[in-house]
Design a protein around this motif. Structure first.
Motif, short mmCIF file in Angstrom:
data_model
loop_
_atom_site.label_atom_id
_atom_site.label_comp_id
_atom_site.label_asym_id
_atom_site.label_seq_id
_atom_site.Cartn_x
_atom_site.Cartn_y
_atom_site.Cartn_z
N ARG A 11 49.48 48.85 41.14
CA ARG A 11 48.26 48.78 41.95
C ARG A 11 47.03 48.45 41.09
NH1 ARG A 11 46.33 46.65 45.89
NH2 ARG A 11 44.48 47.58 46.70
N SER A 12 46.92 49.09 39.93
CA SER A 12 45.75 48.84 39.09
C SER A 12 45.77 47.41 38.54
CB SER A 12 45.63 49.86 37.97
OG SER A 12 46.72 49.81 37.09
N TYR A 13 46.96 46.89 38.19
CA TYR A 13 47.05 45.49 37.77
C TYR A 13 46.61 44.57 38.90
CZ TYR A 13 49.42 46.06 33.27
OH TYR A 13 49.72 46.35 31.97
N THR A 14 47.08 44.84 40.10
CA THR A 14 46.74 44.00 41.25
C THR A 14 45.23 43.99 41.48
OG1 THR A 14 48.89 44.42 42.27
CG2 THR A 14 47.12 43.69 43.74
N ILE A 15 44.61 45.15 41.40
CA ILE A 15 43.16 45.24 41.59
C ILE A 15 42.44 44.42 40.52
CG2 ILE A 15 41.19 46.81 41.44
CD1 ILE A 15 43.06 48.92 42.81
N MET A 16 42.87 44.55 39.28
CA MET A 16 42.20 43.82 38.19
C MET A 16 42.37 42.32 38.35
SD MET A 16 42.63 46.24 34.85
CE MET A 16 44.39 46.47 34.97
N ILE A 17 43.56 41.87 38.70
CA ILE A 17 43.81 40.44 38.90
C ILE A 17 42.89 39.89 39.98
CG2 ILE A 17 45.49 38.73 39.73
CD1 ILE A 17 47.66 40.52 38.34
N HIS A 18 42.81 40.57 41.10
CA HIS A 18 41.98 40.10 42.21
C HIS A 18 40.49 40.17 41.87
CE1 HIS A 18 44.94 39.43 45.48
NE2 HIS A 18 45.68 40.15 44.67
N GLU A 19 40.07 41.21 41.18
CA GLU A 19 38.66 41.34 40.82
C GLU A 19 38.24 40.25 39.84
OE1 GLU A 19 34.90 42.87 41.15
OE2 GLU A 19 36.66 43.42 42.31
N PHE A 20 39.05 39.99 38.82
CA PHE A 20 38.72 38.92 37.89
C PHE A 20 38.69 37.57 38.60
CE2 PHE A 20 39.99 41.77 34.26
CZ PHE A 20 38.74 41.76 33.65
N TYR A 21 39.61 37.35 39.50
CA TYR A 21 39.64 36.10 40.26
C TYR A 21 38.34 35.95 41.06
CZ TYR A 21 40.91 32.59 43.70
OH TYR A 21 40.91 31.47 44.50
N ASP A 22 37.96 37.01 41.76
CA ASP A 22 36.75 36.98 42.58
C ASP A 22 35.50 36.69 41.75
OD1 ASP A 22 38.23 37.49 44.87
OD2 ASP A 22 37.76 39.63 44.90
N LYS A 23 35.49 37.11 40.50
CA LYS A 23 34.34 36.89 39.62
C LYS A 23 34.43 35.56 38.87
CE LYS A 23 33.45 41.72 39.12
NZ LYS A 23 32.22 42.38 38.88
N GLY A 24 35.47 34.77 39.17
CA GLY A 24 35.62 33.47 38.53
C GLY A 24 36.20 33.54 37.13
N ARG A 25 36.75 34.67 36.75
CA ARG A 25 37.32 34.85 35.41
C ARG A 25 38.84 34.69 35.48
NH1 ARG A 25 34.32 40.18 33.39
NH2 ARG A 25 35.68 39.82 31.59
N LYS A 26 39.25 33.45 35.71
CA LYS A 26 40.66 33.16 35.97
C LYS A 26 41.57 33.42 34.78
CE LYS A 26 39.37 29.91 39.55
NZ LYS A 26 37.98 30.32 39.55
N GLN A 27 41.09 33.14 33.56
CA GLN A 27 41.92 33.37 32.38
C GLN A 27 42.23 34.85 32.22
OE1 GLN A 27 43.51 31.22 30.75
NE2 GLN A 27 42.44 29.30 31.07
N GLU A 28 41.23 35.71 32.45
CA GLU A 28 41.46 37.15 32.36
C GLU A 28 42.44 37.61 33.43
OE1 GLU A 28 38.46 35.71 32.19
OE2 GLU A 28 37.22 36.73 30.69
N ALA A 29 42.30 37.04 34.63
CA ALA A 29 43.22 37.39 35.71
C ALA A 29 44.65 37.04 35.33
CB ALA A 29 42.82 36.68 37.00
#
Length: 71
Positions: A11-29
């Motif tokens: 769950r925490s990985y999923t949240i981080m992936i989606h949050e980074f995506y939403d902020k435009g930080r695709k490499q981090e996602a």
């Protein structure tokens, strides 16, 4: 933290992936995606779609800039 068994869960990985995506930080996602899958965790269907979209956007951006892609 991970040495003591307190690492990230699915769950925490999923949240981080989606949050980074939403902020435009695709490499981090993608970094968290790679870490998650290397631990054998299975993605939620919506996260699979999001990661596919990230890869498409990064590939298109690389092609626009004349960069080589590895896919």
């Amino acid at each position: 933290m991970e040495k003591n068994g307190f690492g990230h869960d699915k769950r925490s990985y999923t949240i981080m992936i989606h949050e980074f995506y939403d902020k435009g930080r695709k490499q981090e996602a993608l970094g968290y995606f790679n870490e998650m899958t290397s631990k054998g965790m299975v993605l939620e269907p919506r996260t699979k779609i999001l990661v596919k979209d990230i890869n498409i956007k990064l590939k298109n951006r690389a092609e626009e800039h004349g960069e080589a892609t590895t896919n």
